[in-house]
Design an enzyme around this catalytic site. Structure first.
Site, PDB file in Angstrom:
ATOM      1  N   HIS A 129      -2.404   7.044   4.670  1.00 47.14           N
ATOM      2  CA  HIS A 129      -1.256   6.130   4.790  1.00 47.14           C
ATOM      3  C   HIS A 129       0.067   6.736   4.327  1.00 47.14           C
ATOM      4  O   HIS A 129       1.009   6.022   3.973  1.00 47.14           O
ATOM      5  CB  HIS A 129      -1.522   4.821   4.008  1.00 47.14           C
ATOM      6  CG  HIS A 129      -0.734   3.655   4.538  1.00 47.14           C
ATOM      7  ND1 HIS A 129      -0.601   2.467   3.850  1.00 47.14           N
ATOM      8  CD2 HIS A 129      -0.028   3.496   5.686  1.00 47.14           C
ATOM      9  CE1 HIS A 129       0.144   1.628   4.555  1.00 47.14           C
ATOM     10  NE2 HIS A 129       0.497   2.236   5.670  1.00 47.14           N
TER      11      HIS A 129
ATOM     12  N   CYS B 240       0.765  -1.251   0.000  1.00 44.24           N
ATOM     13  CA  CYS B 240       0.000   0.000   0.000  1.00 44.24           C
ATOM     14  C   CYS B 240       0.798   1.304   0.000  1.00 44.24           C
ATOM     15  O   CYS B 240       0.665   2.126  -0.898  1.00 44.24           O
ATOM     16  CB  CYS B 240      -0.898   0.038   1.227  1.00 44.24           C
ATOM     17  SG  CYS B 240      -1.827  -1.449   1.574  1.00 44.24           S
TER      18      CYS B 240
HETATM   19 CA    CA Z   1      -2.964  -2.244  -0.651  1.00 43.47          CA
END
Ligand code: CA
Length: 459
Positions: free
Chosen positions: A126, A68
């Site tokens: 994130h 990610c």
């Molecule tokens: Ca991901």
């Protein structure tokens, strides 16, 4: 200035006035074939498929990393994330101003702000939980979502008041959501809440150029879905696979409502929409077939993702584009349309001339990947795919062996050397990781015993 130069420069200005709205719909950990436009029949996605019908599918569409955080850092900067030390998946560390996207980087939102766009991120960030690294500090006028690498979906699970109520990395999955700097009490299933916010943002900004980064965390773990979506998948007996399918279906409903709204507001010919997943599907629950490997791997199943774009009247409809493209090209394409100089050199390119058939060449001589900890590199050219790590070397004729079954490395030393030279040249551009990653959670906490202590007052 000659008359011709004046005319050309005037045309340049006219070109720079083309300001389509930009929407990036990012899913999280969705398998290559877990979308209708790549062939899924088990998980119908009739609305996501409308993007493919209205536009072009990238059958060799890649992201710049197989998990990610680094993939998102690449996407939002248009640059290989290893250029600025984002080689690892960040930890949740709200007191650490180095744990996230280097502030010297210009995000796509920063860039579009200069062109007077209204910018919004809805969903998963994130890219840093420290106050200096949050979305509102990185070019986004609006933020609705969460800072961590994943999140629970049921509102009753969101029991932590804020980032300092968290005691462990994964507790962050259960914090209350943020609207800009304020914690909010959400009442809807998370994916539905993000879709609701996306519609609201578009409605409110229908008369200005806008950039919407709609970063659904579905279908990333934890596997949680509501009955509304689960009951669509009684044909799937494996409970986790059924829940995963339901989570994708919730995204599909949201995408459908958004496309309906663009149509209703007559914005389709003025809105560039991208759909992609941030990395390949993990081994549990997902289907990356016919690709080899999963999330985390540099085999195709880790980095080749469901990827499509629509822009009615500009991008050809119902087409498939087969040459390799990468998520970094989204920034490259937008920057070419806007025409303002970018702060840093982009790795992404403008895809429009390729999609419109004006340029029949390949967009990239090569695409590259690095996993710093594993000492693993990969390169994809038009013909070849090579992956190297300390104990293994793989070379595939990727156009004819998309499943990476037939390793040609032993018999092709010359070609390996040639590709290795390209990797060596690329490595010169890169920085070592600047922060510890998810795999170093325990060591990080030992080094930073005050990791979750309230050091900074919220705004
Ligand atoms: Ca991901």
């Amino acid at each position: 200035m000659t008359a011709l130069a004046i005319i050309m420069s005037y045309e340049g200005v006219a070109q720079s006035l083309q300001k389509p709205n930009v929407i990036i719909i990012l899913t999280d950990d969705q398998g290559y074939v877990d979308v209708g436009f790549n062939g899924s029949t088990e998980i119908p996605t009739p609305n996501i498929d409308r993007i493919a019908a209205n536009g072009t599918v990238f059958s060799s569409g890649y992201v710049s990393y197989a998990v990610c955080g680094p993939s998102r850092a690449g996407l939002l900067t248009g640059r290989y994330q290893d250029r600025f030390g984002f080689g690892k998946n960040p930890l949740f560390a709200p007191n650490d101003s180095t744990m996230g996207l280097d502030r010297a980087e210009q995000t796509l939102a920063d860039y579009l702000k200069q062109a007077n766009y209204t910018t919004s991120i809805i969903g998963k960030w994130h890219l840093g939980a420290h106050p200096s690294l949050r979305p509102n500090e990185r070019g986004f006028d609006e933020f609705f979502g969460f800072l961590s690498g994943g999140h629970d979906y049921f509102p009753e699970n969101l029991v932590f008041e804020d980032e300092y109520a968290v005691k462990r990395n994964f507790d962050a999955y259960r914090t209350k959501l943020l609207r800009n700097h304020q914690r909010v009490e959400e009442t809807e299933y998370l994916t539905d809440a993000f879709s609701r916010e996306a519609l609201s943002f578009i409605e409110r900004n229908q008369d200005n150029p806008f950039f919407l980064y709609l970063a659904y965390n579905a279908p990333h773990a934890p596997m949680q879905a509501t009955e509304k979506y689960l009951k669509r998948f009684t044909h799937i007996s494996n409970e986790k696979r059924r829940t995963y399918a339901a989570m994708i279906s919730a995204v599909d409903d949201g995408v459908g409502a958004m496309l309906d709204l663009l149509e209703k507001l007559k914005l389709e010919e003025n809105t560039l929409v991208f759909f992609l997943s941030d990395n390949g599907g993990p081994p549990e629950n997902t289907d990356n077939s016919p690709l080899r490997g999963y999330k985390g791997s540099f085999f195709e199943g880790g980095v080749r993702v469901p990827f499509a774009a629509q822009w009615k009247g500009t991008i050809p409809e119902s087409c498939q584009y087969e040459h390799p493209v990468i998520s970094l090209d989204i920034y490259g394409t937008v920057a070419a349309l806007i025409g303002l100089e970018t702060k840093n050199e982009l790795d992404g390119v403008n895809l429009l001339p390729y999609l419109k058939g004006e340029n029949m060449d390949v967009p990239h001589e090569a695409l590259y990947w690095r996993n710093f900890n594993a000492g693993r590199f990969a390169i994809r050219t038009a013909q070849d795919k090579m992956t190297t790590e300390p104990d293994n070397q793989f070379l595939f004729d990727i156009r004819h062996d998309v499943s990476e079954k037939n390793n040609l490395a032993p018999a092709n030393i010359g070609k390996m050397n040639e590709l290795n030279q390209k990797i060596e040249a690329w490595k010169d551009l890169l920085k070592d990781p600047v922060f510890m990653g998810l795999m170093e959670d325990k060591a990080y906490s030992e080094l930073h015993p005050d990791r979750f202590e309230r050091k900074i007052e919220n705004k």
